[in-house]
Scaffold this motif. Structure first.
Motif: not given
Length: 183
Positions: A64-70
């Motif tokens: 699984g991946l978490e694609i973060h947009y801070p």
């Protein structure tokens, strides 16, 4: 006498004419983001895709991946599953996850995705209104690989306020589904 009264009234009427004072509307945020630049993201799992250079990826368990947009305070959660004769269950779960947001959503628009050359088949959902997620998708090759992705913001959903950021990330999610390559 009549002409002086007429002249006085004419002067007063011309002097009293002016711009009407109208209250200014409440200010709105003007959120603008730089044009997206994409680069290939590879991992040891069963797929690669193009990701926005502004996004930060954190790998989680089971591919699984978490694609973060801070800067936007948002994350796209991407889940990978292997298909072992359970494709119908995976499809049902992905569709159920989307329609759980129907309570808060104004509408849910479905957009099928088919790329027979790369064997990527899926559905992209745009969720309108104050739902917890504004976009989701699933993609599969229908034999070995299955991916789901959902966008979430770190704040209480307010569709009008997050619309520019949601649209920006939706475009990134579309780029992901369109650029998936199975290994």
């Amino acid at each position: 006498m009549k002409s002086s009264i007429f002249f006085t009234l004419l002067c007063l009427s011309l002097l009293s004419c002016g711009d009407e004072k109208i209250p200014k509307p409440a200010g709105q945020l003007s959120l603008e983001y730089p044009p997206a630049k994409y680069m290939r993201y590879s991992n040891s799992c069963g797929f690669d895709f193009d990701k926005n250079e502004l996004a930060e990826i954190k790998a989680t368990s089971d591919c699984g991946l978490e694609i973060h947009y801070p800067k936007m305070k948002a994350t796209v959660y991407l889940t990978y599953k292997s298909v072992h004769g359970n494709l119908n269950t995976l499809l049902t779960d992905a569709q159920k996850l989307t329609y759980e947001h129907a309570i808060k959503a104004n509408d849910i628009a479905e957009q099928p995705y088919v790329n027979t050359e790369r064997k990527v088949y899926g559905m992209f959902y745009q969720v309108g209104g104050n739902a917890a997620t504004n976009a989701q998708f699933y993609a599969t090759d229908s034999t070995k690989n299955f991916i789901t992705a959902s966008m979430y913001f770190y704040s209480k959903p307010n569709f009008d306020s997050i619309l520019p950021a949601a649209d920006y990330i939706k475009n990134d999610m579309k780029q992901i589904i369109e650029s998936i390559k199975w290994k």
